[in-house]
Structures are given as structure tokens and as C-alpha cells.
Scaffold this active site. Sequence first.
Site, PDB file in Angstrom:
ATOM      1  CG  PHE A  18     -12.204   5.761   5.892  1.00  0.00           C
ATOM      2  CD1 PHE A  18     -13.222   6.465   6.228  1.00  0.00           C
ATOM      3  CD2 PHE A  18     -11.124   6.085   7.064  1.00  0.00           C
ATOM      4  CE1 PHE A  18     -13.806   7.104   7.438  1.00  0.00           C
ATOM      5  CE2 PHE A  18     -11.480   6.782   8.440  1.00  0.00           C
ATOM      6  CZ  PHE A  18     -12.799   7.253   8.371  1.00  0.00           C
ATOM      7  CE  LYS A  54      -3.550   0.813   0.150  1.00  0.00           C
ATOM      8  NZ  LYS A  54      -4.983   0.814   0.790  1.00  0.00           N
ATOM      9  CB  SER A 112      -3.434   8.294  10.297  1.00  0.00           C
ATOM     10  OG  SER A 112      -2.644   7.010   9.958  1.00  0.00           O
ATOM     11  CB  CYS A 164      -8.075  16.089   6.734  1.00  0.00           C
ATOM     12  SG  CYS A 164      -8.310  16.687   5.226  1.00  0.00           S
ATOM     13  CD  GLU A 186      -7.024  13.068  12.434  1.00  0.00           C
ATOM     14  OE1 GLU A 186      -6.039  11.961  12.186  1.00  0.00           O
ATOM     15  OE2 GLU A 186      -7.030  13.701  11.562  1.00  0.00           O
TER      16      GLU A 186
HETATM   17  P1  NAD Z   1      -4.730   5.656   7.404  1.00  0.00           P
HETATM   18  O1  NAD Z   1      -3.494   6.012   7.706  1.00  0.00           O
HETATM   19  O2  NAD Z   1      -5.196   4.618   8.417  1.00  0.00           O
HETATM   20  O3  NAD Z   1      -5.019   4.974   6.231  1.00  0.00           O
HETATM   21  C1  NAD Z   1      -4.759   5.741   4.822  1.00  0.00           C
HETATM   22  C2  NAD Z   1      -3.931   4.762   3.807  1.00  0.00           C
HETATM   23  O4  NAD Z   1      -2.795   3.915   4.275  1.00  0.00           O
HETATM   24  C3  NAD Z   1      -5.087   3.539   3.420  1.00  0.00           C
HETATM   25  O5  NAD Z   1      -5.008   3.183   2.168  1.00  0.00           O
HETATM   26  C4  NAD Z   1      -4.405   2.291   4.166  1.00  0.00           C
HETATM   27  O6  NAD Z   1      -4.637   0.990   3.486  1.00  0.00           O
HETATM   28  C5  NAD Z   1      -2.743   2.650   4.133  1.00  0.00           C
HETATM   29  N1  NAD Z   1      -2.222   2.050   5.158  1.00  0.00           N
HETATM   30  C6  NAD Z   1      -2.532   1.626   6.400  1.00  0.00           C
HETATM   31  N2  NAD Z   1      -1.862   1.147   7.194  1.00  0.00           N
HETATM   32  C7  NAD Z   1      -0.417   1.229   6.508  1.00  0.00           C
HETATM   33  C8  NAD Z   1       0.816   0.754   6.818  1.00  0.00           C
HETATM   34  N3  NAD Z   1       1.169   0.247   7.750  1.00  0.00           N
HETATM   35  N4  NAD Z   1       1.562   0.943   5.752  1.00  0.00           N
HETATM   36  C9  NAD Z   1       1.262   1.587   4.630  1.00  0.00           C
HETATM   37  N5  NAD Z   1       0.074   1.969   4.065  1.00  0.00           N
HETATM   38  C10 NAD Z   1      -0.865   1.971   5.253  1.00  0.00           C
HETATM   39  O7  NAD Z   1      -6.001   6.659   7.445  1.00  0.00           O
HETATM   40  P2  NAD Z   1      -7.549   6.543   7.416  1.00  0.00           P
HETATM   41  O8  NAD Z   1      -8.012   5.993   8.642  1.00  0.00           O
HETATM   42  O9  NAD Z   1      -7.866   5.654   6.048  1.00  0.00           O
HETATM   43  O10 NAD Z   1      -7.916   7.940   7.162  1.00  0.00           O
HETATM   44  C11 NAD Z   1      -8.198   8.651   7.940  1.00  0.00           C
HETATM   45  C12 NAD Z   1      -6.963   9.848   8.394  1.00  0.00           C
HETATM   46  O11 NAD Z   1      -6.553  10.344   7.101  1.00  0.00           O
HETATM   47  C13 NAD Z   1      -7.020  10.843   9.135  1.00  0.00           C
HETATM   48  O12 NAD Z   1      -5.992  10.984  10.227  1.00  0.00           O
HETATM   49  C14 NAD Z   1      -7.161  12.088   8.553  1.00  0.00           C
HETATM   50  O13 NAD Z   1      -6.825  13.379   8.976  1.00  0.00           O
HETATM   51  C15 NAD Z   1      -6.201  11.877   7.318  1.00  0.00           C
HETATM   52  N6  NAD Z   1      -6.453  12.503   6.188  1.00  0.00           N
HETATM   53  C16 NAD Z   1      -5.711  13.601   6.044  1.00  0.00           C
HETATM   54  C17 NAD Z   1      -6.145  14.371   5.163  1.00  0.00           C
HETATM   55  C18 NAD Z   1      -5.182  15.639   4.592  1.00  0.00           C
HETATM   56  O14 NAD Z   1      -5.427  16.201   3.602  1.00  0.00           O
HETATM   57  N7  NAD Z   1      -3.829  15.992   5.421  1.00  0.00           N
HETATM   58  C19 NAD Z   1      -7.053  14.367   4.004  1.00  0.00           C
HETATM   59  C20 NAD Z   1      -7.942  13.176   4.648  1.00  0.00           C
HETATM   60  C21 NAD Z   1      -7.547  12.458   5.314  1.00  0.00           C
END
Ligand code: NAD
Length: 500
Positions: free
Chosen positions: A149, A173, A226, A281, A385
Site C-alpha cells: 500500500f 494485484k 512485508s 520501506c 518493523e
Molecule cells: P503486506 O505484506 O501486508 O501486503 C503486500 C501485498 O501482499 C498486498 O498486495 C497484499 O494484498 C498481499 N498479501 C497480503 N496478505 C497476503 C497473503 N496471505 N498471501 C498473499 N498475498 C498477500 O504489506 P503492506 O502492509 O501492504 O506494505 C507494507 C510492507 O511492505 C512493509 O513491510 C514494507 O517494509 C514493505 N515494503 C517493502 C519494500 C521493499 O522494497 N523492500 C518496498 C515497499 C514496502
Amino acid sequence: MRQIQHFIDGELASGHSTERGEVFDPTAGYQQAEVALGDEQDVADAVNAAHAAFGPWSHLTPLRRARILFKFKSLLDENRDALARLIASEHGKVFSDAQGEVTRGIEVVEFACGMPHLQKGEHSLNVGNGVDSYSLYQPLGVCVGITPFNFPAMVPMWMFPIAIAAGNTFVLKPADKDPSVSVRLAELLMEAGLPPGVFNVVQGRGPTANALITHPGVAAVSFVGSTPIAKHIYTTAAEHEKRVQALGGAKNHMVIMPDADLDGAVDALMGAAYGSAGERCMAISVAVPVGEQTAERLRNKLSEHLENLRVGPSLVDGPDNDMGPLVTAEHLERIRSYIASGVEEGADLVVDGRKRSFDTNPSGYFIGGSLFDHTRPGMRVYDEEIFGPVLCMARAQDLESAIALINANDFANGTAIFTESGYAARRFSEAIEVGMVGINVPIPVPMAFHSFGGWKRSLFGPLHVHGPDGVRFYTRMKTVTARWPEAAVAHGDAYSMPTH
Ligand code: NAD
């Protein structure tokens, strides 16, 4: 209620599933739209459309594909502010920050416009008698992007411009919290002349993502989110024989050496820790001052600056706020409970963002910036985090113990050192086990023509995103060894290992 739909085969689609998710306005604290949550049939429709588009798209000349991206880039420039407003309205980040997000995405499109050059293979003449060897970089097929997000435009643009420029087709997605901008990007791609089916969006949550990463028609999966979900995506997609890269969470440390320009370091730290409400991130979430004197001076200066942190809604005209609200009420609650846990575990809460009052709508998901001192491994606020406007200080005695502290952390996305010593900077960048390093730069996000990615539990898979690794990820190499004899010459059978 406004409905946010899928985008499949060149058009908006409400989809088969009747399930819907809530999209909030973080500034006002109410639901502003509903988003479709795709099921297996919606996923199959998108993958089938992408599959059907792959043949003709991959056979188009690289220049013609690139020309569509050039047009897309100029449409993004024209629509930059409208896209930024859309992002701010669902994510909550301030307008100036959202503009920066779109700009960083546009830079990847600019990089992808160079694909005719980037995708060239190598050629060796006469590797054997009358034998030449050359490599081809060919597209993979249908590629999938699953995105978080916090950068609803930039992170998808780390992926799809390079994927489609290389001749792949794509299914995105996006996160369900701020999904509108993904559809707008799809519309702009159509306006740029992209054929239907080359870029598709399926809205949804975990089940939608899981249907995509296990679909037999999908060749590759890029994920950003995450760490626990990144690991799940990496293992599941690999088990289903997809190429996969999965970027995870972070806990980024910034070392402040005694010789650093402290005012410069504090200015940098304020933006890096509290910008975008810490929902980045590459946010700095741990400051590591070296020596007690540096620590005391840093603590005092940060507390002063925190009093002046402008927290409020996104402002389109005039000077913007420094940081907006958090993305949802649930996320706000999570940040509050992290602050409570830090206090319970004995960390020294220097500034408590929960106590800050706001003139804004009381239902908005606002919180002030918080500062903890004397945090250490073993405390949840240090280990986990938080992904909010909470900065932890962890004091170190010297450079080597600062390096050891950072290297002991499971996350390894980004890190920074502020110093005037060339030796310290060099020692740090060589010894630190982290993917992206800043020297007097607080958020060392590589430009589009370099690759972005962490180490350890911040990235699963060998290839980073965009830059040279992005081109490698979205192409597969084939090596051709060719002999064209002068005339049909009969050769005897040869059973020994060919050598030259
Ligand atoms: P999230 O892991 O909750 O969700 C990311 C994506 O995974 C979304 O599209 C979500 O719908 C999907 N998802 C959620 N649960 C799932 C499941 N059980 N199975 C499959 N897909 C699933 O992350 P968020 O809260 O949207 O974003 C924040 C996180 O993203 C933080 O941990 C941040 O550090 C990380 N992030 C990392 C980077 C990087 O470059 N390393 C960049 C941006 C964000």
C-alpha cells in the site's frame, strides 16, 4: 459509493466475485469507496487475457514497444499532479510526497524506454573453427506483480514498465487500501497505445494474490511487501515453478559519527524517519549515535525538531505539511500499541506522538512523531518493523559496535552513515551486510538505472528490482552456438568433449 474495479483485457471489469473491500479516506476517517476483491475466475480472466496478448506483443519490434512507453511517459508527466492527488486521497501521504512518488515511477519508465538497447545479447565471433556464439534475451510470458500500500504507483512502476518493454505481458494485484491509481495507470497505458491484455489489474487481497502465484499460465512473480508474506510468496511461487523475486520489510539504521555535521544529519533524519508518516520501506527507524556526547546532542536536537513537525492533511496549494495521517484506523492502532510496548519494555520515550493534538478532523488517522532512546535488541520496538512515525535511538560506543549491531539485525534493506571521515565511510560500506548504503545520504534509494533491493530477510531471490537486475529478471537468456559450413562437408562422428 464509488466502486473501484479490475482492469482486464483493455477495459474496466466489475468481475465475477461479489466480495468488496473498504477504501478509507485517512484524513477524514471514513469509507470513501469499495474495491472489488477478485476470485479465481477473475484471476483466470486476467491471466488468459495476458496470455492471449503475449504472442503478438512479444513479436512486435522492441522499438515499437518502446515508443508506446515514450508516449506513456509523456502522459504520466501531464497527469503527474492528478495521480499524486489520487494517491494522497487514499494513502494519506502529503501531496508533495505523492508527487515525488510519481516522479520516481516515471524514472523507471524512462529507463524502460531504453529496452531496445538493454535487451541486446552478446556475440562472440569464431569461438571454434567457423563457429559463432551469441545470447538472446527473450521475454518470459505472463508476469505478475503483487504490491504494497505504501507506494501504490511507484512500486508497480518498478516492475511493469520493464516487463512489458521486454515483451512480456503483465497482471498487477495492487494493495486493497489504495487501489485507484493502478486503474488510472492502466487507462493511461491504453491511451498511450498499449494493446488490450498486455497490462491488466486484478484487485484483491491475499486469496487473489495466491490464485495468481499458483496459476499455471503465470511465468514470473515480483512481490513487494512485508517479510512474512514475501517469504510465503517466494516459497509458494517457486514451488509452482515460477521465477520469483520477493522484497520484504525493513528496519533501517542510520549511524551518526561524532564528526558528522549534526545539524545536517538531524535534518536528514527527520525527513527519513517521519516523512510519509514512516510508512516507507527505506525509512530510517533506528538512529545509532556513536559516543555518549553525540547521543545527547542528537536526542536534544531531535526533540526540538519534533515539536515543529507539521502533521496534517495533504495540501495541494502552498507549503505542504511534513507528514499526513496513517493509512487506516487499524494501522494507527498498531502504531499506538507499539509505543505502549516500548514503554512497557523499558525504552525511554522522549517524545510521545500519541499526546499530540490536531486541528484536523478528529476522525482522521493522525498521530505525532515519537522518539525512543535507549532501545536495544530484544525490545519489540527495536526488533520489529513498526512502519510508522516512531524513531528509536540505539547508542553505540564506536563504529565497530555500530556495524556489529546492524549486522546482527534480520532485516537488511537500507542503511546510512553520516560522517566526515573517508575511512569510517569506507569501512562502513565494506563491512555492512545491507543491500543499499547511504554515505551522508539518509534514504539511499538507487536511481532507476541501478537496481533496488535489500539483503537477508528484506529480499528473497537473487535479483533486485529495476536497473540491470530488472532486465535480467524479465528476460531469459538463450545461448546459441552456430556453425555455418562453407559447403556441406561430411564429418566423422565425434564423441570426445568439444574443446577449442
Ligand atoms: P503486506 O505484506 O501486508 O501486503 C503486500 C501485498 O501482499 C498486498 O498486495 C497484499 O494484498 C498481499 N498479501 C497480503 N496478505 C497476503 C497473503 N496471505 N498471501 C498473499 N498475498 C498477500 O504489506 P503492506 O502492509 O501492504 O506494505 C507494507 C510492507 O511492505 C512493509 O513491510 C514494507 O517494509 C514493505 N515494503 C517493502 C519494500 C521493499 O522494497 N523492500 C518496498 C515497499 C514496502
